[in-house]
Design a protein around this motif. Sequence first.
Motif, PDB file in Angstrom:
ATOM      1  N   UNK A   1      -5.569  -0.631   1.172  1.00  0.00           N
ATOM      2  CA  UNK A   1      -6.329  -1.000  -0.016  1.00  0.00           C
ATOM      3  C   UNK A   1      -5.584  -2.168  -0.641  1.00  0.00           C
ATOM      4  N   UNK A   2      -6.131  -3.345  -0.464  1.00  0.00           N
ATOM      5  CA  UNK A   2      -5.415  -4.570  -0.821  1.00  0.00           C
ATOM      6  C   UNK A   2      -5.536  -4.870  -2.312  1.00  0.00           C
ATOM      7  N   UNK A   3      -4.630  -5.724  -2.792  1.00  0.00           N
ATOM      8  CA  UNK A   3      -4.698  -6.170  -4.187  1.00  0.00           C
ATOM      9  C   UNK A   3      -6.001  -6.943  -4.391  1.00  0.00           C
ATOM     10  N   UNK A   4      -6.289  -7.886  -3.511  1.00  0.00           N
ATOM     11  CA  UNK A   4      -7.595  -8.532  -3.396  1.00  0.00           C
ATOM     12  C   UNK A   4      -8.359  -8.769  -4.678  1.00  0.00           C
ATOM     13  N   UNK A   5      -7.897  -9.708  -5.510  1.00  0.00           N
ATOM     14  CA  UNK A   5      -8.481  -9.882  -6.842  1.00  0.00           C
ATOM     15  C   UNK A   5      -9.697 -10.803  -6.902  1.00  0.00           C
ATOM     16  N   UNK A   6      -9.987 -11.534  -5.817  1.00  0.00           N
ATOM     17  CA  UNK A   6     -11.088 -12.503  -5.784  1.00  0.00           C
ATOM     18  C   UNK A   6     -10.699 -13.839  -6.404  1.00  0.00           C
ATOM     19  N   UNK A   7      -9.421 -14.146  -6.375  1.00  0.00           N
ATOM     20  CA  UNK A   7      -8.986 -15.465  -6.857  1.00  0.00           C
ATOM     21  C   UNK A   7      -8.801 -16.414  -5.677  1.00  0.00           C
ATOM     22  N   UNK A   8      -9.032 -17.702  -5.901  1.00  0.00           N
ATOM     23  CA  UNK A   8      -8.922 -18.653  -4.797  1.00  0.00           C
ATOM     24  C   UNK A   8      -7.554 -18.680  -4.133  1.00  0.00           C
ATOM     25  N   UNK A   9      -6.467 -18.523  -4.918  1.00  0.00           N
ATOM     26  CA  UNK A   9      -5.137 -18.618  -4.302  1.00  0.00           C
ATOM     27  C   UNK A   9      -4.538 -17.261  -3.959  1.00  0.00           C
TER      28      UNK A   9
ATOM     29  N   UNK B   1      -5.480   8.660   8.565  1.00  0.00           N
ATOM     30  CA  UNK B   1      -4.309   9.530   8.475  1.00  0.00           C
ATOM     31  C   UNK B   1      -3.257   8.994   7.504  1.00  0.00           C
ATOM     32  N   UNK B   2      -3.113   7.674   7.435  1.00  0.00           N
ATOM     33  CA  UNK B   2      -2.105   7.079   6.549  1.00  0.00           C
ATOM     34  C   UNK B   2      -2.688   5.830   5.900  1.00  0.00           C
ATOM     35  N   UNK B   3      -2.490   5.698   4.585  1.00  0.00           N
ATOM     36  CA  UNK B   3      -3.014   4.555   3.837  1.00  0.00           C
ATOM     37  C   UNK B   3      -1.890   3.879   3.055  1.00  0.00           C
ATOM     38  N   UNK B   4      -2.052   2.581   2.870  1.00  0.00           N
ATOM     39  CA  UNK B   4      -1.120   1.804   2.061  1.00  0.00           C
ATOM     40  C   UNK B   4      -1.929   1.079   0.994  1.00  0.00           C
ATOM     41  N   UNK B   5      -1.398   1.051  -0.246  1.00  0.00           N
ATOM     42  CA  UNK B   5      -2.119   0.423  -1.353  1.00  0.00           C
ATOM     43  C   UNK B   5      -1.190  -0.545  -2.071  1.00  0.00           C
ATOM     44  N   UNK B   6      -1.652  -1.782  -2.251  1.00  0.00           N
ATOM     45  CA  UNK B   6      -0.826  -2.863  -2.794  1.00  0.00           C
ATOM     46  C   UNK B   6      -1.183  -3.212  -4.231  1.00  0.00           C
ATOM     47  N   UNK B   7      -0.171  -3.607  -4.995  1.00  0.00           N
ATOM     48  CA  UNK B   7      -0.395  -4.131  -6.332  1.00  0.00           C
ATOM     49  C   UNK B   7       0.591  -5.252  -6.629  1.00  0.00           C
ATOM     50  N   UNK B   8       0.072  -6.380  -7.092  1.00  0.00           N
ATOM     51  CA  UNK B   8       0.912  -7.541  -7.398  1.00  0.00           C
ATOM     52  C   UNK B   8       0.606  -8.019  -8.818  1.00  0.00           C
ATOM     53  N   UNK B   9       1.643  -8.462  -9.548  1.00  0.00           N
ATOM     54  CA  UNK B   9       1.421  -8.836 -10.931  1.00  0.00           C
ATOM     55  C   UNK B   9       2.037 -10.163 -11.329  1.00  0.00           C
ATOM     56  N   UNK B  10       1.512 -10.732 -12.438  1.00  0.00           N
ATOM     57  CA  UNK B  10       2.102 -11.932 -13.011  1.00  0.00           C
ATOM     58  C   UNK B  10       3.596 -11.686 -13.233  1.00  0.00           C
ATOM     59  N   UNK B  11       4.382 -12.717 -12.998  1.00  0.00           N
ATOM     60  CA  UNK B  11       5.818 -12.582 -13.048  1.00  0.00           C
ATOM     61  C   UNK B  11       6.414 -12.357 -11.669  1.00  0.00           C
ATOM     62  N   UNK B  12       5.527 -12.240 -10.666  1.00  0.00           N
ATOM     63  CA  UNK B  12       5.983 -12.036  -9.297  1.00  0.00           C
ATOM     64  C   UNK B  12       6.335 -10.603  -8.966  1.00  0.00           C
ATOM     65  N   UNK B  13       5.806  -9.635  -9.738  1.00  0.00           N
ATOM     66  CA  UNK B  13       6.089  -8.222  -9.501  1.00  0.00           C
ATOM     67  C   UNK B  13       5.202  -7.687  -8.380  1.00  0.00           C
ATOM     68  N   UNK B  14       5.790  -7.016  -7.408  1.00  0.00           N
ATOM     69  CA  UNK B  14       5.039  -6.440  -6.293  1.00  0.00           C
ATOM     70  C   UNK B  14       5.423  -4.977  -6.119  1.00  0.00           C
TER      71      UNK B  14
END
Length: 417
Positions: A303-311, A394-407
């Motif tokens: 489940x990707x961060x995938x925000x719909x931003x161009x970059x 069986x196994x899932x990974x979920x990503x979150x990224x934030x302003x400030x470069x937090x992952x």
Amino acid sequence: MGFKRVVVTGLGALTPIGNSVPDYWNALINGVSGAAMIKSFDTEKFKTKFACEVKNFDADGFLGRKDARKLDPFVQYALYSTEEAVKDAGVDFEKLDTNRIGVIWGSGIGGLKTFLDEVVAFAKGDGTPRFNPFFIPKMIADIAPGHISIKYGLRGPNFTTVSACASSNNSLIDSFNYIRLGRANMFITGGSEAIINEAGIGGFNAMHALSVRNDDPATASRPFDLDRDGFVAGEGAGTIILEELEHAKARGAKIYAEMVGGGMSADAYHMTAPHPEGAGAALVMKAALNDAGLTPADIDYVNVHGTSTPIGDPQEIKAITDVFGEDIYRINISSTKSMTGHLLGAAGAVEAIASILALNHGMIPPTINHFTDDPSFDPKINFTFNQAQKRDVKIVQSNGFGFGGHNASVIFKKYEG
């Protein structure tokens, strides 16, 4: 001494596409968009006039009018989703050691509506500081876990994680670590956000971060589509009950999944832009896999961060390609933000719930609103465009990224006794 195992025993959700976990999941697998014209304030002079607002939420009915007035919406949302999760987990706190049950909560901004209302009222006055005595305790980001602990009498670790859009992934990871180290038996964890107001929309518009597809809000969140033009603001809350396995078994709890890993990293690159090669995103996914003792070949769905931003979208795909190699063609990828919008500090929790439900139902939620392929993306990657797909997950990974470069990245697997 080895780590203790950590399991998920309760879920609660308040989202733009459903005010309960069942309703949220049903909307996800049916590809429902939560985006519509904003109703909470006059958008005439705003560049973006739509968002993914929570719908049919009656704070007065839930909390009582007197108590609701003392709480910012982000706290109201937190209490609402937590009540569902506690009921779902079948928890009777009177029978448990509440000194070993904590609350760790994520919010990227906290009480923005409260701050806006109080400062505007002061600015319109004669300079006399007639602030509401609830101004500060309504606004501060740490107040949500405080209220949750007070409601349920929980005296374990209690704090807020603030890392922008990675906030609630960080809250999950902190809770996971406290439990597996034996320092607590259970956590109420997750995140909430309520930024759909003049300051939130105006501020993100000033950054050119939001979609301005005012003629077609329902399709504005278009992760990985060629014509994506920014994210769509969302609001709400997600609550997850994490529990030490033997503690859960002793009270006969149902188990949704096992949390097996979490990773954290920094881009160390830019205040708001992601690293152009996705270096921090790749690092955090590898860290989560390493923490879980897994390899990319073990993952079925991201489940990707995938925000719909161009970059932002291309950098995440570069990172996933770096991490997964040829396995990228075997996994499913999807962005549920295409339906919920971006819940900022609450996104990680709400998306972790989607990931856990994918495990339980053998169904991958889609990335909706895909119209035009972006030639920069490998066409063999399965983005789960427009329609949910059945799969034995069986196994899932979920990503979150934030302003400030937090992952921050979290991993869940099907529970095996």
